[in-house]
Motif scaffolding. Structure first.
Motif, PDB file in Angstrom:
ATOM      1  N   PRO A  88       0.796  -1.240   0.000  1.00  0.00           N
ATOM      2  CA  PRO A  88       0.000   0.000   0.000  1.00  0.00           C
ATOM      3  C   PRO A  88       0.827   1.287   0.000  1.00  0.00           C
ATOM      4  O   PRO A  88       0.269   2.370  -0.148  1.00  0.00           O
ATOM      5  N   ALA A  89       2.151   1.174   0.142  1.00  0.00           N
ATOM      6  CA  ALA A  89       2.976   2.393   0.130  1.00  0.00           C
ATOM      7  C   ALA A  89       3.433   2.753  -1.289  1.00  0.00           C
ATOM      8  O   ALA A  89       4.051   3.792  -1.501  1.00  0.00           O
ATOM      9  N   THR A  90       3.129   1.873  -2.236  1.00  0.00           N
ATOM     10  CA  THR A  90       3.546   2.081  -3.629  1.00  0.00           C
ATOM     11  C   THR A  90       2.299   2.289  -4.488  1.00  0.00           C
ATOM     12  O   THR A  90       1.271   1.651  -4.235  1.00  0.00           O
ATOM     13  N   SER A  91       2.395   3.171  -5.492  1.00  0.00           N
ATOM     14  CA  SER A  91       1.248   3.268  -6.406  1.00  0.00           C
ATOM     15  C   SER A  91       1.549   2.564  -7.724  1.00  0.00           C
ATOM     16  O   SER A  91       2.711   2.458  -8.136  1.00  0.00           O
ATOM     17  N   PHE A  92       0.496   2.094  -8.365  1.00  0.00           N
ATOM     18  CA  PHE A  92       0.599   1.232  -9.547  1.00  0.00           C
ATOM     19  C   PHE A  92      -0.267   1.811 -10.664  1.00  0.00           C
ATOM     20  O   PHE A  92      -1.452   2.085 -10.449  1.00  0.00           O
ATOM     21  N   ILE A  93       0.343   1.958 -11.842  1.00  0.00           N
ATOM     22  CA  ILE A  93      -0.375   2.570 -12.969  1.00  0.00           C
ATOM     23  C   ILE A  93      -0.270   1.677 -14.199  1.00  0.00           C
ATOM     24  O   ILE A  93       0.824   1.204 -14.539  1.00  0.00           O
ATOM     25  N   HIS A  94      -1.408   1.458 -14.845  1.00  0.00           N
ATOM     26  CA  HIS A  94      -1.418   0.829 -16.173  1.00  0.00           C
ATOM     27  C   HIS A  94      -1.775   1.950 -17.142  1.00  0.00           C
ATOM     28  O   HIS A  94      -2.863   2.519 -17.064  1.00  0.00           O
ATOM     29  N   ALA A  95      -0.862   2.273 -18.073  1.00  0.00           N
ATOM     30  CA  ALA A  95      -1.059   3.440 -18.942  1.00  0.00           C
ATOM     31  C   ALA A  95      -1.270   3.022 -20.391  1.00  0.00           C
ATOM     32  O   ALA A  95      -0.603   2.108 -20.892  1.00  0.00           O
ATOM     33  N   TYR A  96      -2.178   3.717 -21.046  1.00  0.00           N
ATOM     34  CA  TYR A  96      -2.369   3.561 -22.494  1.00  0.00           C
ATOM     35  C   TYR A  96      -1.691   4.752 -23.177  1.00  0.00           C
ATOM     36  O   TYR A  96      -2.024   5.908 -22.890  1.00  0.00           O
ATOM     37  N   PRO A  97      -0.713   4.502 -24.093  1.00  0.00           N
ATOM     38  CA  PRO A  97       0.058   5.624 -24.634  1.00  0.00           C
ATOM     39  C   PRO A  97      -0.544   6.299 -25.848  1.00  0.00           C
ATOM     40  O   PRO A  97       0.012   7.287 -26.327  1.00  0.00           O
ATOM     41  N   SER A  98      -1.659   5.784 -26.397  1.00  0.00           N
ATOM     42  CA  SER A  98      -2.189   6.190 -27.703  1.00  0.00           C
ATOM     43  C   SER A  98      -1.183   5.749 -28.780  1.00  0.00           C
ATOM     44  O   SER A  98      -0.290   4.953 -28.507  1.00  0.00           O
ATOM     45  N   GLY A  99      -1.294   6.299 -29.983  1.00  0.00           N
ATOM     46  CA  GLY A  99      -0.352   5.938 -31.050  1.00  0.00           C
ATOM     47  C   GLY A  99       0.915   6.785 -30.915  1.00  0.00           C
ATOM     48  O   GLY A  99       0.837   8.008 -30.891  1.00  0.00           O
ATOM     49  N   VAL A 100       2.049   6.127 -30.808  1.00  0.00           N
ATOM     50  CA  VAL A 100       3.325   6.841 -30.703  1.00  0.00           C
ATOM     51  C   VAL A 100       4.279   6.187 -31.702  1.00  0.00           C
ATOM     52  O   VAL A 100       4.404   4.948 -31.697  1.00  0.00           O
ATOM     53  N   ARG A 101       4.909   6.973 -32.544  1.00  0.00           N
ATOM     54  CA  ARG A 101       5.808   6.376 -33.536  1.00  0.00           C
ATOM     55  C   ARG A 101       7.127   6.022 -32.861  1.00  0.00           C
ATOM     56  O   ARG A 101       7.867   6.895 -32.413  1.00  0.00           O
ATOM     57  N   THR A 102       7.401   4.729 -32.771  1.00  0.00           N
ATOM     58  CA  THR A 102       8.577   4.222 -32.048  1.00  0.00           C
ATOM     59  C   THR A 102       9.220   3.103 -32.865  1.00  0.00           C
ATOM     60  O   THR A 102       8.873   2.896 -34.016  1.00  0.00           O
ATOM     61  N   GLY A 103      10.084   2.352 -32.219  1.00  0.00           N
ATOM     62  CA  GLY A 103      10.709   1.206 -32.883  1.00  0.00           C
ATOM     63  C   GLY A 103       9.807  -0.017 -32.878  1.00  0.00           C
ATOM     64  O   GLY A 103      10.230  -1.096 -33.299  1.00  0.00           O
ATOM     65  N   ALA A 104       8.569   0.129 -32.404  1.00  0.00           N
ATOM     66  CA  ALA A 104       7.701  -1.033 -32.210  1.00  0.00           C
ATOM     67  C   ALA A 104       7.407  -1.790 -33.497  1.00  0.00           C
ATOM     68  O   ALA A 104       7.071  -2.964 -33.474  1.00  0.00           O
ATOM     69  N   LEU A 105       7.530  -1.104 -34.644  1.00  0.00           N
ATOM     70  CA  LEU A 105       7.210  -1.770 -35.914  1.00  0.00           C
ATOM     71  C   LEU A 105       8.364  -2.646 -36.422  1.00  0.00           C
ATOM     72  O   LEU A 105       8.168  -3.472 -37.301  1.00  0.00           O
TER      73      LEU A 105
END
Ligand SMILES: NC(=O)c1ccc[n+]([C@@H]2O[C@H](COP(=O)([O-])OP(=O)(O)OC[C@H]3O[C@@H](n4cnc5c(N)ncnc54)[C@H](OP(=O)(O)O)[C@@H]3O)[C@@H](O)[C@H]2O)c1
Length: 341
Positions: free
Chosen positions: A212-229
């Motif tokens: 409970p002393a740590t916070s946890f986030i799941h984030a959606y980045p939208s479309g970001v042009r990266t090396g992912a392709l």
């Protein structure tokens, strides 16, 4: 929506935090992980940065750039294929040997593919492992160091946060198949995405209760042009590149994405669960609709997603426990018994 100017104003205040914050970027050699690490280095004093990935050449270039950007930083690259959970354990062991606390665990590790199930020697699909199991193993291993960071009595040194970037929207919308959570027999790219996102939401809620002393986030980045392709191969890569050029006006610039994710990683409204008990005000709404629950689902622009009807139904049916029991079983078979799931 949190205006970019507000994001920048907040990020500029991070210089007043204590020197020596420790941040681990799992997937820090490219894309959103790299861009967020760069903003962390730019905006903090004497940070200790760990980049985890496989690409040594890229990591060396990034480390040179970061050293120039902030000569007070300590920069480390840990080369590892973390689709294997036993490698995750080795990476965490190395971090624990060097640090007694971790302030930020930031995870973007993963890749795009059109291929079907690719089983690792540990019996998991490679992509699913990177998107869910490996990330959750990092959290489990580093949680004690995140708690140590949180327990620092100096409010300028007690940042303690986990951010996992995937698709928090999808995690709220569709139910996983509880009879085959690891997708041994029901693998498809769609099922893989649904399972990783939905299981991550519930497991981060579980961690928020446990730590409970740590916070946890799941984030959606939208479309970001990266090396992912890159892993899609040259033909598909070129087609998708052309599509992303057309979609550019609707995509988030890589630098802005880094700035926004640094905001997510440090802004006080995404408070840990125990802050609520202290009567802290102005906390964001958690995934379960409870303000300050410690587990948050974020959109690319800093807005939170609250409870969805689907998630509420699953929660009522004990989804969190079922998913965590399964995850623990996977960890036990692979990591404790040195076997295969
Ligand atoms: N970009 C988008 O538009 C978008 C949209 C929605 C969701 N997402 C999700 O957001 C996350 C980050 O995306 P991104 O665009 O920043 O991706 P990216 O540029 O491709 O970066 C992925 C990172 O993961 C690391 N990685 C991949 N396989 C690995 C392995 N087996 N072991 C260790 N490291 C590994 C890569 O490092 P090495 O190459 O050094 O191994 C790289 O640092 C991904 O999970 C993606 O699915 C992205």
């Amino acid at each position: 929506m949190v205006a970019l100017s507000a994001v920048r104003t907040h990020n500029a205040t991070l210089k007043s935090l204590s020197p020596g914050l420790v941040a681990v970027f799992v997937g820090g050699t490219s894309g959103i992980g790299f861009s967020t690490a760069r903003e962390f280095v730019r905006n903090t004093d004497a940070p200790h940065i760990y980049l985890v990935g496989r690409n040594q050449i890229e990591a060396s270039k990034i480390i040179d750039e970061f050293q120039q950007l902030n000569p007070s930083s300590q920069l480390n690259f840990i080369k590892s294929d973390v689709s294997l959970l036993r490698n995750v354990d080795e990476v965490c062991k190395e971090i624990k040997e060097k640090e007694d606390k971790v302030n930020l665990l930031f995870m973007t590790v993963g890749y795009l593919t059109l291929q079907g199930r690719q089983e690792t020697v540990e019996g998991l699909d490679r992509k699913f492992s990177l998107h869910y199991y490996a990330r959750m193993r990092f959290v489990q291993n580093l949680a004690p160091l995140l708690t140590t960071a949180a327990n620092n009595p100096d409010p300028k040194a007690n940042l303690s946060r986990v951010v996992s970037v995937l698709d928090s929207r999808l995690g709220r919308a569709v139910a996983p198949n509880f009879s085959d959570l690891s997708l041994k027999d029901n693998f498809s790219l769609k099922n893989c995405a649904v399972h990783a996102c939905s299981m991550m939401n519930f497991t981060l809620e579980h961690f928020a209760q446990q730590y409970p002393a740590t916070s946890f986030i799941h984030a959606y980045p939208s479309g970001v042009r990266t090396g992912a392709l890159r892993p899609m191969g040259p033909v598909v890569n070129n087609v998708l590149k052309a599509v992303t050029v057309l979609l550019k006006p609707f995509m988030v610039d890589l630098k802005e994405s880094g700035e926004r994710h640094l905001y997510a990683a440090t802004a006080p409204q995404f408070a840990p669960r125990e802050a609520k008990a202290d009567g802290k005000e102005n906390v964001a709404k958690g995934m379960d609709e409870e303000p300050g629950s410690g587990a948050y689902a974020l959109n690319w622009n800093g807005e939170v997603f609250g409870e969805s009807q689907k998630a509420a139904g699953l929660r009522a049916e004990g989804a969190e426990k079922r998913i965590w029991d399964h995850t623990e079983e996977v960890f036990r078979k692979i990591c404790d018994e040195n076997g295969k799931y």
